[in-house]
Design a protein around this motif. Structure first.
Motif, mmCIF file in Angstrom:
data_model
loop_
_atom_site.group_PDB
_atom_site.id
_atom_site.type_symbol
_atom_site.label_atom_id
_atom_site.label_comp_id
_atom_site.label_asym_id
_atom_site.label_seq_id
_atom_site.Cartn_x
_atom_site.Cartn_y
_atom_site.Cartn_z
ATOM 1 N N ASN A 1 0.834 -1.211 0.000
ATOM 2 C CA ASN A 1 0.000 0.000 0.000
ATOM 3 C C ASN A 1 0.863 1.253 0.000
ATOM 4 O OD1 ASN A 1 -2.327 -1.509 0.034
ATOM 5 N ND2 ASN A 1 -2.643 -1.340 2.239
ATOM 6 N N GLU A 2 1.922 1.218 0.795
ATOM 7 C CA GLU A 2 2.825 2.371 0.842
ATOM 8 C C GLU A 2 3.475 2.608 -0.525
ATOM 9 O OE1 GLU A 2 5.314 3.357 4.428
ATOM 10 O OE2 GLU A 2 4.799 1.273 4.876
ATOM 11 N N LEU A 3 3.902 1.515 -1.160
ATOM 12 C CA LEU A 3 4.520 1.656 -2.482
ATOM 13 C C LEU A 3 3.525 2.241 -3.477
ATOM 14 C CD1 LEU A 3 6.596 -1.640 -2.741
ATOM 15 C CD2 LEU A 3 7.454 0.671 -2.425
ATOM 16 N N LYS A 4 2.276 1.765 -3.431
ATOM 17 C CA LYS A 4 1.246 2.292 -4.331
ATOM 18 C C LYS A 4 1.029 3.781 -4.090
ATOM 19 C CE LYS A 4 -1.453 -1.949 -4.897
ATOM 20 N NZ LYS A 4 -2.725 -2.608 -4.573
ATOM 21 N N GLN A 5 0.929 4.160 -2.810
ATOM 22 C CA GLN A 5 0.728 5.572 -2.483
ATOM 23 C C GLN A 5 1.907 6.420 -2.944
ATOM 24 O OE1 GLN A 5 0.042 5.511 1.733
ATOM 25 N NE2 GLN A 5 -2.140 5.007 1.523
ATOM 26 N N ASN A 6 3.116 5.927 -2.697
ATOM 27 C CA ASN A 6 4.311 6.665 -3.126
ATOM 28 C C ASN A 6 4.352 6.795 -4.643
ATOM 29 O OD1 ASN A 6 5.172 7.008 -0.505
ATOM 30 N ND2 ASN A 6 6.608 5.287 -0.549
ATOM 31 N N PHE A 7 4.024 5.691 -5.346
ATOM 32 C CA PHE A 7 4.025 5.731 -6.799
ATOM 33 C C PHE A 7 2.975 6.710 -7.310
ATOM 34 C CE2 PHE A 7 2.567 4.192 -10.952
ATOM 35 C CZ PHE A 7 3.754 4.257 -11.643
ATOM 36 N N SER A 8 1.770 6.663 -6.735
ATOM 37 C CA SER A 8 0.700 7.574 -7.159
ATOM 38 C C SER A 8 1.101 9.020 -6.942
ATOM 39 C CB SER A 8 -0.591 7.274 -6.399
ATOM 40 O OG SER A 8 -1.072 6.007 -6.720
ATOM 41 N N LYS A 9 1.678 9.283 -5.788
ATOM 42 C CA LYS A 9 2.105 10.657 -5.489
ATOM 43 C C LYS A 9 3.214 11.096 -6.448
ATOM 44 C CE LYS A 9 3.795 13.624 -1.762
ATOM 45 N NZ LYS A 9 4.493 14.471 -2.665
ATOM 46 N N SER A 10 4.168 10.223 -6.684
ATOM 47 C CA SER A 10 5.267 10.554 -7.604
ATOM 48 C C SER A 10 4.746 10.784 -9.014
ATOM 49 C CB SER A 10 6.309 9.436 -7.629
ATOM 50 O OG SER A 10 6.887 9.278 -6.366
ATOM 51 N N TRP A 11 3.801 9.934 -9.461
ATOM 52 C CA TRP A 11 3.218 10.077 -10.792
ATOM 53 C C TRP A 11 2.478 11.401 -10.906
ATOM 54 C CZ3 TRP A 11 3.838 8.522 -15.471
ATOM 55 C CH2 TRP A 11 2.840 8.652 -16.415
ATOM 56 N N HIS A 12 1.708 11.731 -9.869
ATOM 57 C CA HIS A 12 0.972 12.996 -9.870
ATOM 58 C C HIS A 12 1.944 14.182 -9.890
ATOM 59 C CE1 HIS A 12 -2.044 15.994 -9.025
ATOM 60 N NE2 HIS A 12 -1.345 16.394 -7.987
ATOM 61 N N ASP A 13 2.983 14.097 -9.062
ATOM 62 C CA ASP A 13 3.981 15.171 -9.035
ATOM 63 C C ASP A 13 4.657 15.341 -10.390
ATOM 64 O OD1 ASP A 13 3.364 15.536 -6.384
ATOM 65 O OD2 ASP A 13 5.172 14.547 -5.609
ATOM 66 N N MET A 14 4.952 14.210 -11.051
ATOM 67 C CA MET A 14 5.604 14.283 -12.352
ATOM 68 C C MET A 14 4.675 14.904 -13.396
ATOM 69 S SD MET A 14 7.093 11.337 -14.841
ATOM 70 C CE MET A 14 5.474 10.937 -15.383
ATOM 71 N N GLN A 15 3.379 14.542 -13.351
ATOM 72 C CA GLN A 15 2.438 15.069 -14.334
ATOM 73 C C GLN A 15 2.224 16.568 -14.183
ATOM 74 O OE1 GLN A 15 -0.884 12.404 -13.593
ATOM 75 N NE2 GLN A 15 -0.611 11.540 -15.635
ATOM 76 N N THR A 16 2.474 17.099 -13.024
ATOM 77 C CA THR A 16 2.278 18.528 -12.817
ATOM 78 C C THR A 16 3.503 19.356 -13.188
ATOM 79 O OG1 THR A 16 2.898 18.321 -10.486
ATOM 80 C CG2 THR A 16 0.544 18.186 -11.017
ATOM 81 N N THR A 17 4.594 18.697 -13.547
ATOM 82 C CA THR A 17 5.786 19.448 -13.934
ATOM 83 C C THR A 17 5.597 20.043 -15.329
ATOM 84 O OG1 THR A 17 6.890 17.541 -14.931
ATOM 85 C CG2 THR A 17 7.312 17.957 -12.580
ATOM 86 N N SER A 18 6.247 21.132 -15.572
ATOM 87 C CA SER A 18 6.118 21.797 -16.875
ATOM 88 C C SER A 18 6.758 20.965 -17.982
ATOM 89 C CB SER A 18 6.744 23.193 -16.824
ATOM 90 O OG SER A 18 8.121 23.100 -16.522
ATOM 91 N N ALA A 19 7.818 20.245 -17.663
ATOM 92 C CA ALA A 19 8.477 19.411 -18.681
ATOM 93 C C ALA A 19 7.528 18.319 -19.169
ATOM 94 C CB ALA A 19 9.749 18.781 -18.111
ATOM 95 N N TYR A 20 6.799 17.682 -18.240
ATOM 96 C CA TYR A 20 5.852 16.632 -18.628
ATOM 97 C C TYR A 20 4.740 17.227 -19.488
ATOM 98 C CZ TYR A 20 2.269 13.046 -18.389
ATOM 99 O OH TYR A 20 1.313 12.124 -18.715
ATOM 100 N N LYS A 21 4.204 18.367 -19.056
ATOM 101 C CA LYS A 21 3.111 18.988 -19.806
ATOM 102 C C LYS A 21 3.559 19.363 -21.216
ATOM 103 C CE LYS A 21 0.693 20.808 -15.787
ATOM 104 N NZ LYS A 21 0.325 22.000 -15.027
ATOM 105 N N LYS A 22 4.749 19.908 -21.316
ATOM 106 C CA LYS A 22 5.267 20.312 -22.617
ATOM 107 C C LYS A 22 5.486 19.092 -23.520
ATOM 108 C CE LYS A 22 8.361 23.741 -24.435
ATOM 109 N NZ LYS A 22 9.342 24.765 -24.119
ATOM 110 N N THR A 23 6.055 18.025 -22.956
ATOM 111 C CA THR A 23 6.277 16.791 -23.715
ATOM 112 C C THR A 23 4.952 16.188 -24.152
ATOM 113 O OG1 THR A 23 8.296 16.368 -22.459
ATOM 114 C CG2 THR A 23 7.341 14.502 -23.634
#
Length: 190
Positions: A57-79
């Motif tokens: 569960n912790e790994l899932k939560q960490n992965f979800s949070k990391s994925w969300h954080d990555m999607q909010t970066t400008s580099a991800y949005k631009k790509t």
């Protein structure tokens, strides 16, 4: 240039004793802090077990949070925007190629009703040319790729020659659709 300096000759015996005492205290404090940390980590694990929080569960939560954080970066949005734009351009290009091929076949059909794609395929000079072979390979690759993307893998499509033959047959059928051919010998004799 850095040189090794022997500080043992520069300090007095009193300072050495004070430093040894301080060293012993620091080592003792570090040992105590490690024990306290280990006890707190054990307590943390017990609390998580009581709450039903597992490592997965912790790994899932960490992965979800990391994925969300990555999607909010400008580099991800631009790509993402760039790849989306490229996808739309590729779709438009494929559509234009399809339209051009359909138009070309339509033009060929309108120039001569008796013209068949099979006639062009049977010409050995053109059939064996590097240009035709290259075109044939590209079309087969594109068709296979599109089949895989659109409807999964299917081996019922046949080779390029079979596709062209079936297209020629369909073309001949559509041009003869206005005239009914006799289906049996009895109809021929009548």
């Amino acid at each position: 240039m850095v040189t090794d300096v022997d500080f043992t000759n520069m300090i007095s015996e009193e300072e050495k004793e004070e430093l040894k005492i301080e060293l012993a205290k620091l080592e003792d404090e570090i040992s105590t802090l490690r024990q306290v940390l280990a006890a707190k980590e054990k307590h943390l694990v017990e609390i998580k077990q009581k709450l039903g929080i597992s490592l997965m569960n912790e790994l899932k939560q960490n992965f979800s949070k990391s994925w969300h954080d990555m999607q909010t970066t400008s580099a991800y949005k631009k790509t993402h925007e760039t790849l989306s734009h490229a996808g739309h351009k590729a779709t438009a290009a494929i559509s234009n190629v399809g339209t051009a091929i359909s138009k070309k076949f339509g033009d060929m059909r309108s120039h001569s009703i008796s013209y068949s794609i099979r006639h062009s395929i049977s010409m050995p000079a053109m059939r064996n040319s590097p240009t035709f072979k290259s075109f044939e390979e590209k079309v087969e690759t594109t068709v296979t790729s599109l089949k895989t993307k659109v409807g999964g893998t299917s081996h019922t499509g046949g080779s390029f020659e079979e596709v062209l033959s079936s297209t020629a047959h369909a073309s001949a059928q559509s041009s003869l659709a206005g005239t009914r051919l006799p289906e049996s010998e009895e109809e021929l004799q009548c």
